[in-house]
Design a protein around this motif. Structure first.
Motif, mmCIF file in Angstrom:
data_model
loop_
_atom_site.group_PDB
_atom_site.id
_atom_site.type_symbol
_atom_site.label_atom_id
_atom_site.label_comp_id
_atom_site.label_asym_id
_atom_site.label_seq_id
_atom_site.Cartn_x
_atom_site.Cartn_y
_atom_site.Cartn_z
ATOM 1 N N PHE A 27 0.850 -1.187 0.000
ATOM 2 C CA PHE A 27 0.000 0.000 0.000
ATOM 3 C C PHE A 27 0.885 1.236 0.000
ATOM 4 C CE2 PHE A 27 -2.232 -3.525 1.813
ATOM 5 C CZ PHE A 27 -3.466 -3.471 1.197
ATOM 6 N N GLY A 28 0.573 2.190 -0.862
ATOM 7 C CA GLY A 28 1.375 3.388 -1.025
ATOM 8 C C GLY A 28 1.818 3.473 -2.467
ATOM 9 N N PRO A 29 2.748 4.260 -2.805
ATOM 10 C CA PRO A 29 3.598 5.082 -1.944
ATOM 11 C C PRO A 29 2.915 6.390 -1.531
ATOM 12 C CG PRO A 29 4.274 5.366 -4.212
ATOM 13 C CD PRO A 29 3.151 4.361 -4.207
ATOM 14 N N TRP A 30 3.234 6.787 -0.311
ATOM 15 C CA TRP A 30 2.726 8.033 0.242
ATOM 16 C C TRP A 30 3.870 8.833 0.819
ATOM 17 C CZ3 TRP A 30 -0.408 3.725 2.333
ATOM 18 C CH2 TRP A 30 -1.580 3.522 1.594
ATOM 19 N N ASP A 31 3.616 10.123 1.048
ATOM 20 C CA ASP A 31 4.626 10.918 1.751
ATOM 21 C C ASP A 31 4.529 10.602 3.243
ATOM 22 O OD1 ASP A 31 2.625 12.553 2.977
ATOM 23 O OD2 ASP A 31 2.799 14.064 1.422
ATOM 24 N N MET A 32 5.417 11.181 4.024
ATOM 25 C CA MET A 32 5.499 10.838 5.445
ATOM 26 C C MET A 32 4.198 11.106 6.189
ATOM 27 S SD MET A 32 8.247 12.058 8.325
ATOM 28 C CE MET A 32 9.591 11.071 7.704
ATOM 29 N N ALA A 33 3.627 12.280 6.006
ATOM 30 C CA ALA A 33 2.399 12.632 6.732
ATOM 31 C C ALA A 33 1.248 11.701 6.360
ATOM 32 C CB ALA A 33 2.021 14.078 6.452
ATOM 33 N N GLU A 34 1.116 11.386 5.072
ATOM 34 C CA GLU A 34 0.049 10.471 4.632
ATOM 35 C C GLU A 34 0.247 9.080 5.226
ATOM 36 O OE1 GLU A 34 -1.218 11.847 0.180
ATOM 37 O OE2 GLU A 34 0.823 11.070 0.437
ATOM 38 N N MET A 35 1.487 8.600 5.275
ATOM 39 C CA MET A 35 1.749 7.271 5.818
ATOM 40 C C MET A 35 1.415 7.219 7.302
ATOM 41 S SD MET A 35 2.523 4.114 5.571
ATOM 42 C CE MET A 35 3.122 3.932 3.913
ATOM 43 N N ILE A 36 1.800 8.239 8.042
ATOM 44 C CA ILE A 36 1.484 8.267 9.471
ATOM 45 C C ILE A 36 -0.019 8.247 9.674
ATOM 46 C CG2 ILE A 36 1.602 9.685 11.559
ATOM 47 C CD1 ILE A 36 4.408 10.603 10.520
ATOM 48 N N GLN A 37 -0.733 9.065 8.930
ATOM 49 C CA GLN A 37 -2.190 9.104 9.049
ATOM 50 C C GLN A 37 -2.804 7.759 8.671
ATOM 51 O OE1 GLN A 37 -4.108 12.063 6.653
ATOM 52 N NE2 GLN A 37 -6.096 11.730 7.589
ATOM 53 N N ASP A 38 -2.330 7.157 7.601
ATOM 54 C CA ASP A 38 -2.868 5.874 7.167
ATOM 55 C C ASP A 38 -2.648 4.791 8.222
ATOM 56 O OD1 ASP A 38 -3.971 4.062 5.019
ATOM 57 O OD2 ASP A 38 -2.026 3.119 5.421
ATOM 58 N N LEU A 39 -1.499 4.780 8.853
ATOM 59 C CA LEU A 39 -1.212 3.743 9.850
ATOM 60 C C LEU A 39 -2.091 3.863 11.087
ATOM 61 C CD1 LEU A 39 2.661 3.599 9.604
ATOM 62 C CD2 LEU A 39 1.036 1.880 8.788
ATOM 63 N N THR A 40 -2.538 5.068 11.402
ATOM 64 C CA THR A 40 -3.432 5.214 12.552
ATOM 65 C C THR A 40 -4.802 4.619 12.248
ATOM 66 O OG1 THR A 40 -4.164 7.432 11.939
ATOM 67 C CG2 THR A 40 -2.246 7.273 13.397
ATOM 68 N N ILE A 41 -5.152 4.552 10.980
ATOM 69 C CA ILE A 41 -6.447 4.000 10.576
ATOM 70 C C ILE A 41 -6.321 2.519 10.223
ATOM 71 C CG2 ILE A 41 -8.282 4.133 8.834
ATOM 72 C CD1 ILE A 41 -7.529 7.179 8.629
ATOM 73 N N SER A 42 -5.426 2.194 9.305
ATOM 74 C CA SER A 42 -5.356 0.821 8.787
ATOM 75 C C SER A 42 -4.686 -0.162 9.743
ATOM 76 C CB SER A 42 -4.632 0.798 7.441
ATOM 77 O OG SER A 42 -3.301 1.257 7.591
ATOM 78 N N ALA A 43 -3.701 0.287 10.512
ATOM 79 C CA ALA A 43 -2.990 -0.611 11.427
ATOM 80 C C ALA A 43 -3.421 -0.398 12.874
ATOM 81 C CB ALA A 43 -1.488 -0.408 11.310
ATOM 82 N N LEU A 44 -4.349 0.554 13.097
ATOM 83 C CA LEU A 44 -4.837 0.873 14.433
ATOM 84 C C LEU A 44 -3.716 1.240 15.392
ATOM 85 C CD1 LEU A 44 -7.562 -1.891 14.793
ATOM 86 C CD2 LEU A 44 -7.878 0.486 14.093
#
Length: 68
Positions: A27-44
């Motif tokens: 999943f990705g690629p995303w920039d740093m801010a997008e990845m951090i936000q995504d991990l709070t949702i997708s990986a809890l």
């Protein structure tokens, strides 16, 4: 069975995530801010955990942690 994990890979300022529960999918690629936000949702992950994981990947090239 082992606990599910997420591995973040860093390359040239872009980040991808791989989940052990979804082998072969990236999943990705995303920039740093997008990845951090995504991990709070997708990986809890808590925001601090997500940030630390992405920073570790930025320094080491890849980092892994358990998912929530």
């Amino acid at each position: 069975m082992s606990a599910p994990t997420v591995t973040v890979h860093a390359a040239r300022g872009r980040y991808t995530a791989e989940f052990s529960a979804l082998p072969g999918r990236t999943f990705g690629p995303w920039d740093m801010a997008e990845m951090i936000q995504d991990l709070t949702i997708s990986a809890l992950l808590e925001p601090r955990e997500a940030r630390d994981l992405v920073f570790d990947a930025a320094v080491k090239g890849a980092a892994t942690t358990g998912t929530g």
